[in-house]
Design an enzyme around this catalytic site. Structure first.
Site, PDB file in Angstrom:
ATOM      1  CD  GLU A 204      72.412  59.304  -2.729  1.00 38.39           C
ATOM      2  OE1 GLU A 204      71.568  59.056  -3.708  1.00 38.39           O
ATOM      3  OE2 GLU A 204      72.592  58.882  -1.855  1.00 38.39           O
ATOM      4  CD  GLU A 325      75.650  62.790  -1.261  1.00 40.51           C
ATOM      5  OE1 GLU A 325      74.598  63.081  -0.897  1.00 40.51           O
ATOM      6  OE2 GLU A 325      76.522  62.477  -1.805  1.00 40.51           O
TER       7      GLU A 325
HETATM    8  O1  AHR Z   1      72.241  65.887  -1.662  1.00 41.21           O
HETATM    9  C1  AHR Z   1      71.679  66.185  -2.241  1.00 41.21           C
HETATM   10  C2  AHR Z   1      70.748  64.447  -3.239  1.00 41.21           C
HETATM   11  O2  AHR Z   1      70.959  63.301  -1.548  1.00 41.21           O
HETATM   12  C3  AHR Z   1      73.026  64.247  -3.344  1.00 41.21           C
HETATM   13  O3  AHR Z   1      72.930  64.822  -4.851  1.00 41.21           O
HETATM   14  C4  AHR Z   1      72.453  62.448  -3.776  1.00 41.21           C
HETATM   15  O4  AHR Z   1      73.801  62.003  -3.707  1.00 41.21           O
HETATM   16  C5  AHR Z   1      71.787  62.132  -2.689  1.00 41.21           C
HETATM   17  O5  AHR Z   1      70.736  61.380  -2.925  1.00 41.21           O
END
Ligand code: AHR
Length: 518
Positions: A204, A325
Site C-alpha cells: 500500500e 488483501e
Molecule cells: O489488514 C489491515 C490493514 O489494511 C493492512 O495493514 C493494510 O495493508 C490495509 O490497509
C-alpha cells in the site's frame, strides 16, 4: 450424455423424490422463489489455484503475538511457542500461502530486529504504538509456515527501508552458505536456506506504505527490485504494489512508468468490504450494502486484468493479478479491541456468507487471478480463528473458517462457467469446478430472509450422484462464541437429483457445496 440413472440409483442418491420431505422442517419458507442455474461442465475458465484461498498475518493486535505465537513459556498449550490449537486448526484447513509481516507494518519493519538472541523492543507505529519484543521474526515465521504447510510470502519494506536492507534480507533467506549473511542465518539455527519465492516490494505505497504517487513508487520499484536476486536457485516472484480498490489511475501510471524496469511477476490490488456497523449488530440494509460490494470487486478484477493485458508484450501474461488483501471490515468495538487486540472483529454468519461470495467470484474469475489473501488469519478483521485476547486460552473456528473448508473441494479443479437468471448482486451466487467426472458446485444465498429453491441443469452431462453440505444460520448476527464454539458448523444437506437435474434448497444466509459425479 449419460444414461438416466436407474430407479434404485435415483433413490440411493436422493433418499426419495420429494425434496420437501428430505429437509428439516422450518429450514426454508414455503413461498421461497425458484432460481434456475445452468452449469457448463465443458466450458473451462481456468485452474482454481489453491493460492486463491491464501492468507495474511500481520503484526497487528493479537494476530501474531498472542494469536499465532504465544511463546515457549506460555501457559497456553503451544508447540515450540506457536499456539497449539491454531496450528492444529490451520493444518486441517490447509493454508496454501501466508503473507507476512504486514500490511502497513511491513513498511516500518526492519528484519534484523527479529533475528538472533538480542532483539530490540520496537514501537508498532501503525497499530496502536504498542511495544513489541520481536520474539517473532523470520525464523519463527518460516517455522510456522512449515508447521501448517504454507508457502511463505514476505512483504518487504520500501516505505521506510532501503534497497540494501531488502537485498540483504533476500540474501539472508536464500543464499545457500559461505556469505556473512547466510552464515549468520546458519548460526541462528537454519543452515538450509529458506528458499522464499514470494517477495512483495512494499505494501500500500499509495497509503500507509509511504503516501507515494504512482510515478514515485514506480521509480522505487525499479530501484529496489534491481537488487533482489535469484540466489540459491530460487527464482524470485516479485509482487508490486497495485491499486487501492479499482484505482485504474494508479495501475496505469505505475505500468507506464515501470517500462524498462524488472517486470513484476505479481501486481497486488487490495479491496475491503467496509461497513459502519459493528459485527454482531448488523441489519438487513447494512448487510445488503456490504454484500453488493462483491460485484464491484469482480468488476475491479476484470478491469485491472484487462489493463495488465494491455501492457503485456506479445500477448504473453507475465504480470499476475493478486488480490492481496480482502475481506469484511466492520466497525470495531473499543472494549473488544482493548481486551482482545486492535481490529479484533467478531465473525458472524454474515461474515461466512461474505467469504462465500468472495470465494465464488474467485472461481468465476480463476483465469484472471493468481493469488487472493483474506485479511487476516487470526484475531484481525475477517479471520479464520478468534482467541479471547493474547493471554486467552480459547481459540474458536469462525464461521469463515468453515466457509473456507467448504471451498477446499474446488482446489486444483478447473473452474467452469455457470449461468443464472438474475443479475442482482443479491441473487444466488454460483460457481462450479470440475476434475474428470467430479463436479463441485457452490451456491451462496446472501439475502437476510429470502430462501431460494435452486434448480440446476447441466449442459452435456447428467450427474449420477450428488451429496451436499451446508453452512447456515438464520440469524445473520449469530457466531461461534467462546461459550458455544460449535454453534455454526458444516452439516449434511439434502439434494434431489432427477433426470440429470439437481434441485436443492438454499436458505437465506447459507453456503451450500454439492459434490456430484458426472
Ligand atoms: O489488514 C489491515 C490493514 O489494511 C493492512 O495493514 C493494510 O495493508 C490495509 O490497509
Amino acid at each position: 450424455m449419460r444414461p438416466r440413472p436407474s430407479r434404485r440409483q435415483f433413490l440411493r442418491n436422493t433418499a426419495g423424490i420429494s425434496l420437501a420431505s428430505l429437509l428439516p422442517k422450518g429450514l426454508i419458507a414455503a413461498d421461497a422463489k425458484t432460481e434456475r442455474v445452468t452449469i457448463h461442465p465443458g466450458d473451462a475458465i481456468g485452474l482454481v489455484r489453491p493460492e486463491l484461498h491464501g492468507h495474511f498475518a500481520e503484526h497487528l493486535g493479537s494476530c501474531v503475538y498472542g494469536g499465532l505465537w504465544v511463546g515457549k513459556n506460555s501457559p497456553i498449550p503451544n508447540v515450540d511457542g506457536y499456539r497449539k490449537a491454531a496450528v492444529d486448526y490451520l493444518q486441517e484447513l490447509g493454508v496454501p500461502v501466508l503473507r507476512w509481516p504486514g500490511g502497513c507494518f511491513a513498511d516500518d519493519y526492519h528484519w534484523r530486529d527479529g533475528i538472533g538472541a538480542k532483539r530490540p523492543r520496537r514501537v508498532n507505529l501503525h497499530w496502536g504504538d504498542y511495544v513489541e519484543d520481536n520474539s517473532f521474526g523470520i525464523h519463527e515465521f518460516v517455522g510456522l509456515c512449515k508447521k501448517i504447510g504454507a508457502e511463505p510470502y514476505i512483504a518487504g519494506n520500501v516505505g521506510s527501508g532501503t534497497p540494501t536492507e531488502l537485498r540483504d534480507w533476500v540474501e539472508y533467506c536464500n543464499f545457500p552458505s559461505g556469505s556473512t549473511l547466510s552464515d549468520e542465518r546458519a548460526a541462528n539455527g537454519s543452515p538450509e536456506p529458506f528458499n522464499i519465492r514470494y517477495w512483495g516490494v512494499g505494501n500500500e505505497n499509495w497509503g500507509c506504505g509511504g503516501r507515494m504517487v504512482p510515478e514515485h513508487y514506480a521509480d522505487l520499484y525499479r530501484q529496489f527490485s534491481n537488487y533482489m536476486h535469484n540466489w540459491g536457485g530460487t527464482k524470485l516472484f516479485l509482487i508490486a504494489c497495485g491499486p487501492n480498490g479499482n484505482d485504474l489511475n494508479w495501475s496505469r501510471k505505475f505500468l507506464t512508468e515501470n517500462i524498462g524496469g524488472r517486470t513484476p511477476d505479481g501486481f497486488a490490488m487490495h479491496f475491503y468490504e467496509n461497513s459502519p456497523l459493528t459485527p454482531a449488530k448488523f441489519n438487513e440494509d447494512a448487510m445488503n450494502t456490504q454484500m453488493k460490494t462483491f460485484q464491484r470487486v469482480e468488476t475491479a478484477i476484470m478491469q485491472q486484468r484487462a489493463l495488465l493485458d494491455g501492457f503485456e508484450q506479445q500477448g504473453k501474461r507475465n504480470m499476475n493479478l493478486f488480490l492481496d488483501e480482502w475481506g469484511v471490515w466492520d466497525r470495531m468495538i473499543p472494549e473488544e479491541e482493548k481486551s482482545y487486540g486492535k481490529l479484533w472483529q467478531q465473525i458472524t454468519m454474515r461474515g461466512a456468507v461474505a467469504a462465500g461470495l468472495g470465494l465464488n467470484l474467485f472461481n468465476r474469475q480463476a483465469d484472471k487471478l493468481y493469488m487472493c489473501n483474506i485479511a487476516q488469519i487470526v484475531n484481525v478483521l475477517h479471520s479464520m480463528l478468534l482467541t479471547d485476547g493474547p493471554m486467552g486460552s480459547h481459540c474458536v473456528r469462525t464461521t469463515t473458517y468453515y466457509a473456507f473448508m467448504m471451498f477446499k473441494q474446488h482446489r486444483l479443479k478447473t473452474s467452469v462457467r455457470t449461468e443464472k437468471e438474475g443479475t442482482d448482486p443479491l441473487d444466488l451466487s454460483v460457481s462450479a469446478s470440475r476434475s474428470g467426472g467430479d463436479l463441485i458446485v457452490t451456491l451462496v444465498n446472501p439475502r437476510a430472509s429470502a430462501d431460494v429453491h435452486a434448480d440446476c441443469s447441466f449442459t452435456g452431462a447428467a450427474p449420477s450422484t450428488a451429496s451436499a453440505q451446508i453452512l447456515h444460520h438464520a440469524d445473520m448476527n449469530a457466531y461461534n462464541s467462546f461459550d458455544d464454539p460449535d454453534k455454526i458448523t458444516v452439516k449434511p444437506h439434502a439434494v434431489a437429483l432427477e433426470n440429470g437435474r439437481l434441485r436443492l434448497d438454499v436458505p437465506a444466509m447459507s453456503i451450500v457445496t454439492v459434490a456430484l459425479k458426472a
